[in-house]
Design a protein around this motif. Structure first.
Motif, PDB file in Angstrom:
ATOM      1  N   GLU A  98       4.950  -8.652  14.083  1.00  0.00           N
ATOM      2  CA  GLU A  98       5.208  -9.610  15.155  1.00  0.00           C
ATOM      3  C   GLU A  98       5.009  -8.978  16.527  1.00  0.00           C
ATOM      4  O   GLU A  98       4.438  -9.595  17.443  1.00  0.00           O
ATOM      5  N   GLN A  99       5.481  -7.738  16.692  1.00  0.00           N
ATOM      6  CA  GLN A  99       5.300  -7.042  17.969  1.00  0.00           C
ATOM      7  C   GLN A  99       3.827  -6.725  18.211  1.00  0.00           C
ATOM      8  O   GLN A  99       3.347  -6.772  19.347  1.00  0.00           O
ATOM      9  N   LEU A 100       3.121  -6.391  17.147  1.00  0.00           N
ATOM     10  CA  LEU A 100       1.693  -6.122  17.271  1.00  0.00           C
ATOM     11  C   LEU A 100       0.956  -7.392  17.688  1.00  0.00           C
ATOM     12  O   LEU A 100       0.075  -7.359  18.559  1.00  0.00           O
ATOM     13  N   LEU A 101       1.318  -8.534  17.094  1.00  0.00           N
ATOM     14  CA  LEU A 101       0.688  -9.796  17.466  1.00  0.00           C
ATOM     15  C   LEU A 101       0.994 -10.150  18.911  1.00  0.00           C
ATOM     16  O   LEU A 101       0.107 -10.574  19.657  1.00  0.00           O
ATOM     17  N   ASP A 102       2.249  -9.975  19.327  1.00  0.00           N
ATOM     18  CA  ASP A 102       2.596 -10.306  20.708  1.00  0.00           C
ATOM     19  C   ASP A 102       1.821  -9.428  21.687  1.00  0.00           C
ATOM     20  O   ASP A 102       1.352  -9.909  22.729  1.00  0.00           O
ATOM     21  N   THR A 103       1.660  -8.151  21.344  1.00  0.00           N
ATOM     22  CA  THR A 103       0.876  -7.249  22.195  1.00  0.00           C
ATOM     23  C   THR A 103      -0.580  -7.697  22.261  1.00  0.00           C
ATOM     24  O   THR A 103      -1.192  -7.722  23.331  1.00  0.00           O
ATOM     25  N   ALA A 104      -1.136  -8.072  21.108  1.00  0.00           N
ATOM     26  CA  ALA A 104      -2.521  -8.546  21.072  1.00  0.00           C
ATOM     27  C   ALA A 104      -2.691  -9.812  21.897  1.00  0.00           C
ATOM     28  O   ALA A 104      -3.688  -9.975  22.623  1.00  0.00           O
ATOM     29  N   LEU A 105      -1.717 -10.708  21.816  1.00  0.00           N
ATOM     30  CA  LEU A 105      -1.764 -11.940  22.606  1.00  0.00           C
ATOM     31  C   LEU A 105      -1.676 -11.637  24.103  1.00  0.00           C
ATOM     32  O   LEU A 105      -2.421 -12.210  24.910  1.00  0.00           O
ATOM     33  N   ARG A 106      -0.766 -10.722  24.464  1.00  0.00           N
ATOM     34  CA  ARG A 106      -0.602 -10.373  25.880  1.00  0.00           C
ATOM     35  C   ARG A 106      -1.890  -9.780  26.448  1.00  0.00           C
ATOM     36  O   ARG A 106      -2.329 -10.148  27.545  1.00  0.00           O
ATOM     37  N   ILE A 107      -2.492  -8.875  25.708  1.00  0.00           N
ATOM     38  CA  ILE A 107      -3.727  -8.244  26.156  1.00  0.00           C
ATOM     39  C   ILE A 107      -4.851  -9.273  26.266  1.00  0.00           C
ATOM     40  O   ILE A 107      -5.624  -9.280  27.229  1.00  0.00           O
ATOM     41  N   THR A 108      -4.923 -10.170  25.281  1.00  0.00           N
ATOM     42  CA  THR A 108      -5.948 -11.209  25.314  1.00  0.00           C
ATOM     43  C   THR A 108      -5.790 -12.091  26.546  1.00  0.00           C
ATOM     44  O   THR A 108      -6.780 -12.448  27.202  1.00  0.00           O
ATOM     45  N   GLY A 109      -4.545 -12.451  26.856  1.00  0.00           N
ATOM     46  CA  GLY A 109      -4.304 -13.270  28.037  1.00  0.00           C
ATOM     47  C   GLY A 109      -4.734 -12.587  29.320  1.00  0.00           C
ATOM     48  O   GLY A 109      -5.333 -13.209  30.209  1.00  0.00           O
ATOM     49  N   VAL A 110      -4.442 -11.291  29.424  1.00  0.00           N
ATOM     50  CA  VAL A 110      -4.833 -10.535  30.615  1.00  0.00           C
ATOM     51  C   VAL A 110      -6.356 -10.446  30.717  1.00  0.00           C
ATOM     52  O   VAL A 110      -6.943 -10.650  31.794  1.00  0.00           O
ATOM     53  N   LYS A 111      -7.017 -10.156  29.612  1.00  0.00           N
ATOM     54  CA  LYS A 111      -8.478 -10.052  29.607  1.00  0.00           C
ATOM     55  C   LYS A 111      -9.115 -11.390  29.980  1.00  0.00           C
ATOM     56  O   LYS A 111     -10.101 -11.436  30.737  1.00  0.00           O
ATOM     57  N   ALA A 112      -8.566 -12.494  29.443  1.00  0.00           N
ATOM     58  CA  ALA A 112      -9.121 -13.814  29.741  1.00  0.00           C
ATOM     59  C   ALA A 112      -8.933 -14.162  31.211  1.00  0.00           C
ATOM     60  O   ALA A 112      -9.821 -14.745  31.847  1.00  0.00           O
ATOM     61  N   ALA A 113      -7.778 -13.802  31.775  1.00  0.00           N
ATOM     62  CA  ALA A 113      -7.522 -14.060  33.195  1.00  0.00           C
ATOM     63  C   ALA A 113      -8.478 -13.247  34.066  1.00  0.00           C
ATOM     64  O   ALA A 113      -8.957 -13.734  35.107  1.00  0.00           O
ATOM     65  N   MET A 114      -8.766 -12.013  33.660  1.00  0.00           N
ATOM     66  CA  MET A 114      -9.714 -11.186  34.406  1.00  0.00           C
ATOM     67  C   MET A 114     -11.118 -11.796  34.357  1.00  0.00           C
ATOM     68  O   MET A 114     -11.842 -11.806  35.361  1.00  0.00           O
ATOM     69  N   ALA A 115     -11.504 -12.319  33.177  1.00  0.00           N
ATOM     70  CA  ALA A 115     -12.815 -12.962  33.045  1.00  0.00           C
ATOM     71  C   ALA A 115     -12.891 -14.202  33.927  1.00  0.00           C
ATOM     72  O   ALA A 115     -13.911 -14.453  34.591  1.00  0.00           O
ATOM     73  N   GLU A 116     -11.806 -14.968  33.949  1.00  0.00           N
ATOM     74  CA  GLU A 116     -11.768 -16.165  34.786  1.00  0.00           C
ATOM     75  C   GLU A 116     -11.932 -15.814  36.265  1.00  0.00           C
ATOM     76  O   GLU A 116     -12.675 -16.481  37.007  1.00  0.00           O
ATOM     77  N   THR A 117     -11.257 -14.756  36.689  1.00  0.00           N
ATOM     78  CA  THR A 117     -11.364 -14.322  38.079  1.00  0.00           C
ATOM     79  C   THR A 117     -12.792 -13.886  38.414  1.00  0.00           C
ATOM     80  O   THR A 117     -13.324 -14.213  39.481  1.00  0.00           O
ATOM     81  N   LYS A 118     -13.418 -13.164  37.490  1.00  0.00           N
ATOM     82  CA  LYS A 118     -14.788 -12.706  37.738  1.00  0.00           C
ATOM     83  C   LYS A 118     -15.753 -13.883  37.827  1.00  0.00           C
ATOM     84  O   LYS A 118     -16.677 -13.893  38.649  1.00  0.00           O
ATOM     85  N   LEU A 119     -15.535 -14.894  36.999  1.00  0.00           N
ATOM     86  CA  LEU A 119     -16.383 -16.087  37.049  1.00  0.00           C
ATOM     87  C   LEU A 119     -16.182 -16.827  38.369  1.00  0.00           C
ATOM     88  O   LEU A 119     -17.141 -17.330  38.964  1.00  0.00           O
TER      89      LEU A 119
END
Length: 218
Positions: free
Chosen positions: A94-115
């Motif tokens: 569960e902690q591994l999944l939450d970490t993966a979700l958190r990282i994915t959210g940050v990466k997606a937000a960075m991609a959105e900003t770059k776009l």
């Protein structure tokens, strides 16, 4: 091998702060803490040979680093998952999944900003311009992906059902490939974030596989 990410993160943060007043209101940044840089370094670009063997997991693995590493070996993108098991506080699936979700959210937000920056540097979304239209579509998809990821984290933390979590992550998976699909439909156009597109899709794929390991609450 992830050292180059540190300056990238700083540049993205500065860009976001300097364009804050003009950035689309839909930009939603996930909640991040002091371990964000370590998270992002752990989620650096996956090796090209990080195999996809198509296997999925059933049941929930036990706690501990060795068990999590074994769990990661059964995911589509093994190395991407394994690096996250070294982060502080990651001892259960569960902690591994939450970490993966958190990282994915940050990466997606960075991609959105770059776009958003790409749109602004090209003079905005001009009517009839296919590139601007594609960039806007991508930006909206990543904004929706961030929202979906944050919803999935809320479901996970609140003890929501596995079926709800899988439904939310299935939606996230669709958003994660929308940008790539958009540019594939127009091969004459060049995406400004091809590497990020692939990387985020892999992160979401691993999140889906990890969610499949979490049993329904009694």
């Amino acid at each position: 091998m992830f050292r180059y990410l540190a300056p990238l993160i700083l540049v993205a943060a500065l860009a976001a702060s300097t364009t804050n007043k003009s950035v689309d209101a839909r930009v939603v940044h996930p909640i991040v803490g002091p371990d964000t840089q370590a998270d992002l370094e752990a989620a650096g670009p996956s090796p090209a040979d990080d195999g996809d063997d198509g296997r999925r997991l059933i049941g929930t693995a036990g706690g501990g680093h060795d068990e999590l590493v074994a769990l990661c070996q059964q995911l589509h993108y093994k190395t991407l998952c394994t690096t996250m098991t070294t982060l502080p506080g990651v001892t259960t699936p569960e902690q591994l999944l939450d970490t993966a979700l958190r990282i994915t959210g940050v990466k997606a937000a960075m991609a959105e900003t770059k776009l958003d920056e790409a749109i602004k540097s090209s003079g905005g979304a001009q009517a009839g311009n296919p590139l601007m239209s594609s960039l806007e579509t991508c930006k909206e998809s990543y904004a929706s992906l961030v929202d979906s990821i944050n919803t999935s984290r809320d479901t996970l933390k609140s003890g929501g059902s596995n079926s709800d979590l899988m439904t939310e992550l299935s939606a996230a998976a669709t958003y994660s490939t929308d940008c790539e699909d958009t540019f594939e439909e127009r091969p004459e156009l060049v995406s400004p974030i091809p590497g990020a597109q692939r990387h985020i899709s892999r992160l979401v794929s691993n999140c889906l596989d990890l969610a499949a390991t979490i049993k329904e609450e009694p």
